[in-house]
Design a protein around this motif. Structure first.
Motif, short mmCIF file in Angstrom:
data_model
loop_
_atom_site.label_atom_id
_atom_site.label_comp_id
_atom_site.label_asym_id
_atom_site.label_seq_id
_atom_site.Cartn_x
_atom_site.Cartn_y
_atom_site.Cartn_z
N VAL A 1 -6.63 6.65 -6.99
CA VAL A 1 -5.63 7.61 -7.45
C VAL A 1 -6.00 9.02 -6.96
O VAL A 1 -5.13 9.76 -6.47
CB VAL A 1 -5.50 7.58 -8.98
CG1 VAL A 1 -4.65 8.74 -9.48
CG2 VAL A 1 -4.91 6.24 -9.44
N GLY B 1 0.90 2.66 -11.24
CA GLY B 1 0.31 2.04 -10.07
C GLY B 1 -0.37 0.73 -10.42
O GLY B 1 -0.28 -0.27 -9.67
N ASP C 1 3.96 1.42 -1.15
CA ASP C 1 4.59 1.47 -2.48
C ASP C 1 3.64 2.03 -3.52
O ASP C 1 4.06 2.79 -4.41
CB ASP C 1 5.06 0.07 -2.90
CG ASP C 1 6.29 -0.40 -2.15
OD1 ASP C 1 6.94 0.45 -1.51
OD2 ASP C 1 6.61 -1.61 -2.20
N LEU C 2 2.37 1.65 -3.41
CA LEU C 2 1.37 2.15 -4.37
C LEU C 2 1.24 3.66 -4.25
O LEU C 2 1.19 4.36 -5.27
CB LEU C 2 0.02 1.47 -4.12
CG LEU C 2 -1.13 1.94 -5.02
CD1 LEU C 2 -0.83 1.64 -6.48
CD2 LEU C 2 -2.44 1.29 -4.59
N ARG C 3 1.17 4.17 -3.03
CA ARG C 3 1.08 5.62 -2.85
C ARG C 3 2.26 6.34 -3.50
O ARG C 3 2.09 7.32 -4.23
CB ARG C 3 1.04 5.96 -1.35
CG ARG C 3 -0.23 5.55 -0.63
CD ARG C 3 -0.26 6.18 0.76
NE ARG C 3 -1.37 5.68 1.56
CZ ARG C 3 -1.25 4.78 2.52
NH1 ARG C 3 -0.05 4.27 2.81
NH2 ARG C 3 -2.30 4.39 3.22
N THR D 1 4.28 5.29 -5.83
CA THR D 1 4.30 5.09 -7.28
C THR D 1 3.31 6.01 -7.97
O THR D 1 3.63 6.65 -8.98
CB THR D 1 3.98 3.62 -7.62
OG1 THR D 1 4.98 2.79 -7.03
CG2 THR D 1 3.96 3.41 -9.13
N VAL D 2 2.09 6.09 -7.45
CA VAL D 2 1.07 6.94 -8.05
C VAL D 2 1.51 8.40 -8.02
O VAL D 2 1.36 9.14 -9.01
CB VAL D 2 -0.28 6.76 -7.33
CG1 VAL D 2 -1.26 7.87 -7.72
CG2 VAL D 2 -0.88 5.39 -7.65
N GLY E 1 -1.08 6.93 -12.38
CA GLY E 1 -1.97 5.81 -12.17
C GLY E 1 -1.60 4.55 -12.93
O GLY E 1 -1.73 3.44 -12.41
N LEU F 1 2.26 -1.88 -10.97
CA LEU F 1 2.78 -2.33 -9.67
C LEU F 1 1.86 -3.38 -9.06
O LEU F 1 2.32 -4.43 -8.60
CB LEU F 1 2.91 -1.14 -8.73
CG LEU F 1 3.27 -1.48 -7.27
CD1 LEU F 1 4.73 -1.94 -7.18
CD2 LEU F 1 3.03 -0.28 -6.36
N ARG G 1 0.84 -1.20 0.00
CA ARG G 1 0.00 0.00 0.00
C ARG G 1 0.87 1.26 0.00
O ARG G 1 0.60 2.22 -0.73
CB ARG G 1 -0.93 -0.01 1.21
CG ARG G 1 -1.96 1.10 1.23
CD ARG G 1 -3.10 0.83 2.20
NE ARG G 1 -2.62 0.51 3.54
CZ ARG G 1 -2.72 -0.68 4.12
NH1 ARG G 1 -3.29 -1.70 3.47
NH2 ARG G 1 -2.27 -0.87 5.34
#
Length: 258
Positions: free
Chosen positions: A250, A212, A199-201, A203-204, A209, A215, A197
Motif C-alpha cells: 500500500v 485492496g 486493479d489493485l493499484r 483500488t488502493v 488498503g 479485491l 495488479r
C-alpha cells in the motif's frame, strides 16, 4: 560500552570541550524528558520498571549526580531540581565515562525509544526539539553538515550499534528491514496477473488498503490467482499474504513506486 574501531577509552580520560557540551545538552534533555515518561514509585521515586532505555538514562544521570540510586535498583531519587541542573553540570568535572554513558542514553532514547531522531545513514533536518543537542553533536564531530541537512558520522557508530540500531558493519538495521519488506512486497505484486495488479493499484488509491485486501480475496482460488472475480472470498494466507507485506505494498502504491 564497546567503542568499535577506536577501542575503549580509559575511564579517567578527560573530555574535550565539544564533548563536554554534548554531555551538558544531552543530560539536560534526559533529565527533562525521562521523569515525564517514567512511573513514580514509593515517595515519588522514579521507577524504571525494567525498561532498558530508562535504566540507561537513569544510570547516566546518576553518574552525573542528577539522580541518586536507592536500595532498590529500579528506583531513583531526584538529587538536583530541574532549575538547578544546568549550573550543577557546568560546575561538575566530567570524564570520558560520563560522556559515553550520557551519549549512549541519549541515542537509546531519541533515536531508539522515542524516534525523535532518525537512525538512518541518510541526511536529515535536525528537529527543533533537538536543536541544542544537534549543535553540540555537530561541533563534536558526531554529526556532519551536508548542505541544509546533517548526517551521522562514523563516530556515532559504536553508540548506534550498542542501541541495536546499526549492525557491526555500520549499516542501519531499520533500512535493511525496510529494503527486505519492499523486496517481498514487489515479489508478491509480481506474482499477480497484470490486470489484477492494475486493479489493485486503482483500488488502493481510490478506496484504501482494506478495499485492496477484499479485491485480492475475490481473485484468489486454491489453484492460484485469477482475473475473474469469485463469488466467495479466498484464503489469502494460501497465497503467502502477510499484513506487514501488504502494508508495504500500500505504501509503495501511494508513493508511486509500485
Amino acid at each position: 560500552m564497546s567503542q568499535g574501531q577506536t577501542g575503549p577509552k580509559p575511564a579517567a580520560e578527560a573530555v574535550t570541550l565539544p564533548q563536554r557540551r554534548v554531555v551538558l545538552e544531552c543530560a539536560a534533555y534526559l533529565a527533562r524528558v525521562l521523569p515525564s515518561e517514567m512511573e513514580r514509585g514509593p515517595e515519588g521515586l522514579l521507577c524504571t520498571n525494567g525498561t532498558s532505555v530508562f535504566e540507561s538514562g537513569c544510570a547516566a544521570l546518576g553518574a552525573l549526580g542528577i539522580l541518586g540510586a536507592t536500595e532498590h535498583p529500579a528506583l531513583w531519587s531526584q538529587q538536583v531540581p530541574q532549575d538547578r541542573i544546568a549550573p550543577h553540570l557546568e560546575a561538575r568535572p566530567l570524564l570520558r565515562r560520563h560522556f559515553d554513558r550520557t551519549l549512549q542514553a541519549f541515542i537509546d532514547h531519541a533515536a531508539g525509544h522515542a524516534g525523535t531522531l532518525p537512525d538512518t545513514r541518510a541526511g536529515f533536518v535536525m528537529p527543533d526539539l533537538h536543536a541544542r543537542q544537534g549543535a553540540a553533536l555537530l561541533r563534536a564531530g558526531y554529526l556532519v553538515a551536508d548542505g541544509g541537512h546533517v548526517i551521522w558520522s562514523e563516530q556515532i557508530g559504536p553508540y548506534m550499534q550498542e542501541a541495536i540500531l546499526w549492525d557491526a558493519k555500520g549499516q542501519c538495521l531499520s533500512e535493511i528491514w525496510v529494503a527486505q519488506e519492499e523486496a517481498e512486497a514487489r515479489h508478491f505484486l509480481a506474482a499477480l496477473p497484470d490486470r489484477l495488479r492494475d486493479d489493485l493499484r486503482r483500488t488502493v488509491l481510490a478506496r484504501g488498503g482494506l478495499a485492496g485486501i477484499d479485491l485480492l480475496k475475490r481473485h484468489w482460488t486454491p489453484a492460484g490467482w485469477t482475473v475473474l472475480r469469485q463469488a466467495r472470498p479466498g484464503d489469502l494466507t494460501e497465497a503467502g499474504f502477510r499484513v506487514n507485506v501488504f502494508t508495504t505494498i500500500v505504501r509503495l502504491i501511494r508513493e508511486g513506486r509500485a
